[in-house]
Design an enzyme around this catalytic site. Structure first.
Site, PDB file in Angstrom:
ATOM      1  N   GLU A 111       0.791  -1.250  -0.072  1.00  0.00           N
ATOM      2  CA  GLU A 111      -0.016   0.002  -0.152  1.00  0.00           C
ATOM      3  C   GLU A 111       0.841   1.207  -0.003  1.00  0.00           C
ATOM      4  O   GLU A 111       2.091   1.221   0.336  1.00  0.00           O
ATOM      5  CB  GLU A 111      -0.810  -0.010   1.262  1.00  0.00           C
ATOM      6  CG  GLU A 111      -1.666  -1.162   1.298  1.00  0.00           C
ATOM      7  CD  GLU A 111      -2.566  -1.247   2.714  1.00  0.00           C
ATOM      8  OE1 GLU A 111      -2.612  -0.179   3.444  1.00  0.00           O
ATOM      9  OE2 GLU A 111      -2.892  -2.184   3.132  1.00  0.00           O
ATOM     10  N   LYS A 113       1.989   4.650   1.559  1.00  0.00           N
ATOM     11  CA  LYS A 113       1.800   5.281   2.966  1.00  0.00           C
ATOM     12  C   LYS A 113       1.308   6.546   2.688  1.00  0.00           C
ATOM     13  O   LYS A 113       2.355   7.569   2.607  1.00  0.00           O
ATOM     14  CB  LYS A 113       3.251   5.109   3.547  1.00  0.00           C
ATOM     15  CG  LYS A 113       3.540   5.646   5.026  1.00  0.00           C
ATOM     16  CD  LYS A 113       4.419   5.136   5.596  1.00  0.00           C
ATOM     17  CE  LYS A 113       4.641   5.608   7.186  1.00  0.00           C
ATOM     18  NZ  LYS A 113       4.545   6.614   7.559  1.00  0.00           N
ATOM     19  N   ASP A 115       0.738  10.611   3.918  1.00  0.00           N
ATOM     20  CA  ASP A 115       1.402  11.473   4.807  1.00  0.00           C
ATOM     21  C   ASP A 115       0.371  12.529   5.359  1.00  0.00           C
ATOM     22  O   ASP A 115       0.157  13.508   4.995  1.00  0.00           O
ATOM     23  CB  ASP A 115       2.541  12.233   4.239  1.00  0.00           C
ATOM     24  CG  ASP A 115       3.551  12.838   5.149  1.00  0.00           C
ATOM     25  OD1 ASP A 115       3.447  12.347   6.471  1.00  0.00           O
ATOM     26  OD2 ASP A 115       4.372  13.490   4.859  1.00  0.00           O
ATOM     27  N   TYR A 225      -7.471   0.083   6.954  1.00  0.00           N
ATOM     28  CA  TYR A 225      -7.380  -0.919   8.054  1.00  0.00           C
ATOM     29  C   TYR A 225      -8.788  -1.089   8.602  1.00  0.00           C
ATOM     30  O   TYR A 225      -9.351  -0.235   9.403  1.00  0.00           O
ATOM     31  CB  TYR A 225      -6.436  -0.422   9.093  1.00  0.00           C
ATOM     32  CG  TYR A 225      -6.017  -1.633  10.191  1.00  0.00           C
ATOM     33  CD1 TYR A 225      -5.926  -2.844  10.210  1.00  0.00           C
ATOM     34  CD2 TYR A 225      -5.360  -1.219  11.403  1.00  0.00           C
ATOM     35  CE1 TYR A 225      -5.719  -3.817  10.997  1.00  0.00           C
ATOM     36  CE2 TYR A 225      -4.809  -1.912  12.467  1.00  0.00           C
ATOM     37  CZ  TYR A 225      -5.102  -3.488  11.917  1.00  0.00           C
ATOM     38  OH  TYR A 225      -4.625  -4.217  13.197  1.00  0.00           O
ATOM     39  N   LYS A 311      10.141   3.702   4.057  1.00  0.00           N
ATOM     40  CA  LYS A 311      10.106   5.070   3.712  1.00  0.00           C
ATOM     41  C   LYS A 311      10.974   5.553   2.641  1.00  0.00           C
ATOM     42  O   LYS A 311      12.079   5.095   2.335  1.00  0.00           O
ATOM     43  CB  LYS A 311      11.004   5.915   4.939  1.00  0.00           C
ATOM     44  CG  LYS A 311      10.034   5.510   6.164  1.00  0.00           C
ATOM     45  CD  LYS A 311       8.841   6.608   6.449  1.00  0.00           C
ATOM     46  CE  LYS A 311       9.115   7.586   7.312  1.00  0.00           C
ATOM     47  NZ  LYS A 311       8.389   8.170   8.083  1.00  0.00           N
ATOM     48  N   CYS A 406      20.339  43.358  15.196  1.00  0.00           N
ATOM     49  CA  CYS A 406      19.156  43.466  14.185  1.00  0.00           C
ATOM     50  C   CYS A 406      19.512  43.737  12.732  1.00  0.00           C
ATOM     51  O   CYS A 406      20.069  45.301  12.612  1.00  0.00           O
ATOM     52  CB  CYS A 406      18.116  44.135  14.697  1.00  0.00           C
ATOM     53  SG  CYS A 406      16.762  44.445  13.475  1.00  0.00           S
ATOM     54  N   CYS A 409      17.744  47.385  12.091  1.00  0.00           N
ATOM     55  CA  CYS A 409      17.699  48.619  12.935  1.00  0.00           C
ATOM     56  C   CYS A 409      19.120  48.620  13.785  1.00  0.00           C
ATOM     57  O   CYS A 409      19.472  49.596  14.437  1.00  0.00           O
ATOM     58  CB  CYS A 409      16.511  48.820  14.010  1.00  0.00           C
ATOM     59  SG  CYS A 409      16.628  47.574  15.141  1.00  0.00           S
ATOM     60  N   CYS A 424      14.601  40.559  17.909  1.00  0.00           N
ATOM     61  CA  CYS A 424      14.971  42.146  17.955  1.00  0.00           C
ATOM     62  C   CYS A 424      13.958  42.662  18.907  1.00  0.00           C
ATOM     63  O   CYS A 424      12.924  42.606  19.020  1.00  0.00           O
ATOM     64  CB  CYS A 424      14.744  42.812  16.676  1.00  0.00           C
ATOM     65  SG  CYS A 424      15.022  44.500  16.703  1.00  0.00           S
ATOM     66  N   CYS A 430      11.696  49.585  15.291  1.00  0.00           N
ATOM     67  CA  CYS A 430      12.459  48.758  14.258  1.00  0.00           C
ATOM     68  C   CYS A 430      11.356  48.675  13.112  1.00  0.00           C
ATOM     69  O   CYS A 430      10.443  48.277  13.434  1.00  0.00           O
ATOM     70  CB  CYS A 430      12.842  47.288  14.677  1.00  0.00           C
ATOM     71  SG  CYS A 430      13.642  46.344  13.489  1.00  0.00           S
TER      72      CYS A 430
HETATM   73  S1  IVH Z   1      -1.366   0.671   8.789  1.00  0.00           S
HETATM   74  C1  IVH Z   1      -0.944  -1.556  12.656  1.00  0.00           C
HETATM   75  N1  IVH Z   1      -1.330   1.558   6.320  1.00  0.00           N
HETATM   76  O1  IVH Z   1       1.671   5.536   9.142  1.00  0.00           O
HETATM   77  C2  IVH Z   1      -0.991  -0.802  11.532  1.00  0.00           C
HETATM   78  N2  IVH Z   1      -0.774   2.963   8.000  1.00  0.00           N
HETATM   79  O2  IVH Z   1       4.042   4.543  10.979  1.00  0.00           O
HETATM   80  C3  IVH Z   1      -1.143   0.380  11.542  1.00  0.00           C
HETATM   81  N3  IVH Z   1      -0.197   5.125   7.428  1.00  0.00           N
HETATM   82  O3  IVH Z   1       0.220   5.557  12.082  1.00  0.00           O
HETATM   83  C4  IVH Z   1      -1.141   1.547  10.245  1.00  0.00           C
HETATM   84  N4  IVH Z   1      -0.697   5.106   5.261  1.00  0.00           N
HETATM   85  O4  IVH Z   1      -0.804   6.874  10.248  1.00  0.00           O
HETATM   86  C5  IVH Z   1      -1.019   1.838   7.645  1.00  0.00           C
HETATM   87  N5  IVH Z   1      -1.610   2.449   4.198  1.00  0.00           N
HETATM   88  C6  IVH Z   1      -1.084   2.608   5.397  1.00  0.00           C
HETATM   89  C7  IVH Z   1      -0.836   3.876   5.806  1.00  0.00           C
HETATM   90  C8  IVH Z   1      -0.510   4.012   7.275  1.00  0.00           C
HETATM   91  C9  IVH Z   1       0.028   5.938   6.221  1.00  0.00           C
HETATM   92  C10 IVH Z   1       0.457   5.980   8.561  1.00  0.00           C
HETATM   93  C11 IVH Z   1      -0.464   5.889   9.759  1.00  0.00           C
HETATM   94  C12 IVH Z   1       0.240   5.253  10.890  1.00  0.00           C
HETATM   95  C13 IVH Z   1       1.710   5.631  10.514  1.00  0.00           C
HETATM   96  C14 IVH Z   1       2.839   4.486  10.771  1.00  0.00           C
END
Ligand code: IVH
Length: 672
Positions: A111, A113, A115, A225, A311, A406, A409, A424, A430
């Protein structure tokens, strides 16, 4: 068809249209038709307060009633994921799983991730009933009101689909790039600090006490989830597909991998392709697909063994440091900014990078002319992360030293113990500080003097036409004509909007004055509590900190402000200019202290007023509306059909339950 039937019909239709628009991206009616249906529903609901439903599509606009967040325990702790940054660690994860499952076959759900910030949503009988932030993983804030304004989150699940009676679904609340850019553009216009990245913007927004603000900011949410006792099947991937059919926004980019190579393919593809997504992502999440296998793998104290986050590397570029300049804000905080040779980074040309403060400069050990590594992670403003190794061994320019004085000024800078920034202290003369204060004064949420922009006030200041905000009120048409480039029409327009600002309510005048740490909400609280600027000016720190929501930092700042003669003189001149220095009669009359210090829970359906109206009534009388019953609850204002669990809890804690007639009676009799 009765009105009530029509209400129900409209709600169902509008839920479906919302879903079509915000989740499926394929509306079947025009915006105008949508608005028309929504308006019809609003009118009917107004005529039938007894049919109030917090999950009605009309509730998505939010309300400005101060919502205090209740802390709630998570029924299942919200764990985080362990992070990896390279393929080696992904491979090790894969092998650990394989070993843990003793060689049994398994699939990995890959999946994106997202942000943003994680959220836990609870549904009962197809309706959203609670939304909680992650908090510390054990307990979080109840942000249901705010979450209801996010259009892609279903308030009512799709009719005819087979969702469990009760379940939890978790996901990420985020701010899409388009909303983020729009928000920062708006903030730049009124010189409000910009959000560094969509994550901060989403998190700041979700914590807003005013759900109308949330409604306007264009948040979105992806769910990833599903949890509960009777969720559809053993496959995480399959469960998410089911959740999608119930109306949730589930990413289309989930993929089941049968082997490690397929996992790597997914990572490689998204490493570059993610730049074309409408939302920020910072990695990939890998999860063992079978729930049974997840269970057998178990968790460590902090994170599940069956999942991991990979990451993405933040994007970096190398360029030459040419100069360091300093920006001075209205509070006097001095921020160093690096000026570099232009370089391409993540699709934009970068010339400047923030250096934050003196400590950052020192720890980077920067020298003029150094080759520096610039990074743009989730941050919108690039930052220098290190000096390139080749510069360290070469002959280097002069070390960068943070300024002592500063740059505007010349006053020696000071550093408040415990704070990273240098300031400052010359707030009396200023220029950038004074200009910053005037810009704040005219900004939209303060005096809202729309015909003046930051550039215009800077120009007036530089011309010597104004020395502070109070001078705006003595400007004449002749002055504007002679000394600025204005023509008669625009000069008149400017004077007109300055004139109109004399009617701006006291709470915004108080915010506009610019007392440090007194933001919009504190200004409103102080204005309503003290009622008059003189009462505030002569208040003691103790009497200020007694107010709910006002801490010592604000109190001390207020005391300090009013103790300085130059500030007293400034306020006096604003008074003489005719600005509102006390709350209006109506506001004063509407208020009483009957419910001062009381926490009231509202539950059930009401005859005489809507829930929102009751909330407002409680606040007008000095009370607080809170979401859930605890030992601290003063009483419960109960309509019909109060939930059985609330009733039980109230009885257990011995909390008084008042019906709406008793409540209204109490207010009338005590007022009389
Ligand atoms: S699963 C136990 N799936 O990443 C499983 N998390 O570092 C819990 N996040 O706190 C999370 N995309 O805020 C999951 N596809 C995804 C995600 C995801 C972003 C975030 C989430 C979590 C953090 C974990």
């Amino acid at each position: 068809m009765t009105d009530i039937d029509r209400i129900i019909q409209l709600r169902n239709e509008l839920h479906q249209h919302n879903h079509n628009y915000y989740v499926l991206n394929s509306p079947t009616i025009s915006d105008q038709e949508f608005d028309q249906l929504l308006r019809e529903l609003q009118d009917l609901e107004h005529a039938h307060p007894e049919a109030f439903d917090p999950n009605s599509p009309t509730q998505r606009v939010g309300s400005d009633l101060n919502n205090e967040f209740q802390t709630v325990l998570h029924r299942r702790p919200m764990l985080s994921l362990s992070n990896t940054y390279n393929r080696q660690e992904v491979q090790e994860f894969y092998e650990r799983i394989s070993e843990g499952l003793q060689g049994a076959p398994f699939q990995i759900c890959c999946e994106l991730k997202f942000d943003g910030l994680s959220i836990s949503l609870h549904y009962r009988e197809g309706k959203l009933y609670q939304a909680v932030t992650r908090g510390d993983g054990v307990q979080g804030d109840d942000v249901t009101q705010n979450i209801r304004t996010i259009q892609s989150i279903p308030l009512q699940l799709a009719q005819g689909t087979e969702y469990p009676d009760e379940f939890e679904i978790r996901g990420e609340v985020l701010m899409p790039w388009a909303s983020f850019d729009r928000l920062n553009e708006q903030r730049a216009l009124v010189e409000e600090p910009l959000f560094a990245n969509p994550r901060n913007a989403a998190s700041g927004t979700l914590k807003s006490k005013d759900s109308r603000v949330v409604a306007q900011r264009g948040l979105d949410a992806y769910l990833y989830y599903l949890l509960g006792d009777d969720i559809p099947g053993d496959g995480h991937f399959q469960n998410l597909q089911a959740a999608r059919s119930w109306g949730f926004k589930v990413s289309e980019h989930l993929k089941l991998a049968d082997n490690l190579q397929e996992v790597f393919n997914f990572i490689d593809y998204w490493d570059t392709e993610r730049r074309n997504l409408p939302v920020a992502t910072d990695g990939i999440v890998l999860k063992v697909n079978s729930l049974q296998q997840q269970k057998s793998l178990g968790m460590t104290a902090k994170s599940p063994r069956w999942a991991i986050a990979y990451k993405f590397q933040a994007e970096q570029a190398c360029t030459t440091l040419r100069d360091v300049i300093y920006q001075i804000g209205r509070t006097g905080a001095v921020t160093p900014v690096a000026i570099m040779d232009p370089v391409q980074l993540a699709g934009t040309t970068v010339r400047r990078a923030t250096l934050h403060n003196a400590d950052v400069i020192q720890s980077l050990d920067l020298h003029m002319g150094d080759q520096v590594l610039v990074e743009k992670g989730g941050e919108i403003i690039p930052k220098i992360v290190a000096v390139a190794p080749e510069s360290l061994s070469a002959e280097r320019g002069l070390p960068v030293r943070f300024v002592d004085n500063c740059p505007a000024c010349g006053t020696p800078l000071i550093r408040i113990p415990g704070e990273a920034a240098h300031y400052c202290p010359n707030d009396a003369s200023c220029s950038p500080l004074i200009m910053g204060r005037i810009e704040h004064f005219i900004s939209r949420k303060a005096m809202n003097i729309q015909s003046l922009g930051p550039e215009t006030v800077d120009e007036y200041f530089n011309q010597g036409l104004i020395h502070d905000a109070a001078d705006l009120y003595t400007l004449t048409e002749e002055q504007l004509l002679n000394e600025t480039a204005s023509n008669r029409k625009s000069a008149q327009k400017i004077l007109q909007s300055i004139q109109e600002s004399r009617n701006v309510p006291f709470e915004r005048v108080l915010y506009a004055i610019g007392i440090r740490f007194v933001g919009e909400i504190a200004a409103r609280t102080l204005a309503r509590h003290f009622g008059h600027i003189d009462a505030l000016a002569s208040a003691t720190a103790e009497s200020i900190t007694e107010i709910n929501g006002i801490g010592t930092v604000i109190a001390q700042s207020v005391i300090r402000f009013f103790s300085e003669p130059k500030n007293q003189a400034f306020v006096q001149r604003l008074k003489e200019a005719g600005l509102q220095m006390k709350i209006s009669e109506e506001q004063a009359n509407a208020q009483s202290n009957l419910l001062q210090g009381q926490s009231v829970v509202i539950s059930g359906v009401f005859k005489h007023h809507s829930r929102d109206e009751y909330k407002a009534i409680i606040e007008q009388h000095g009370g607080r509306n809170v979401g859930s019953i605890s030992a601290k609850t003063s009483f419960i204002l109960a309509g019909e059909n109060m939930g059985p669990s609330k009733l039980e809890k109230a009885n257990k804690l011995g909390i008084r339950i008042m019906n709406e007639d008793e409540f209204l009676e109490m207010l009338v009799s005590q007022e009389g």
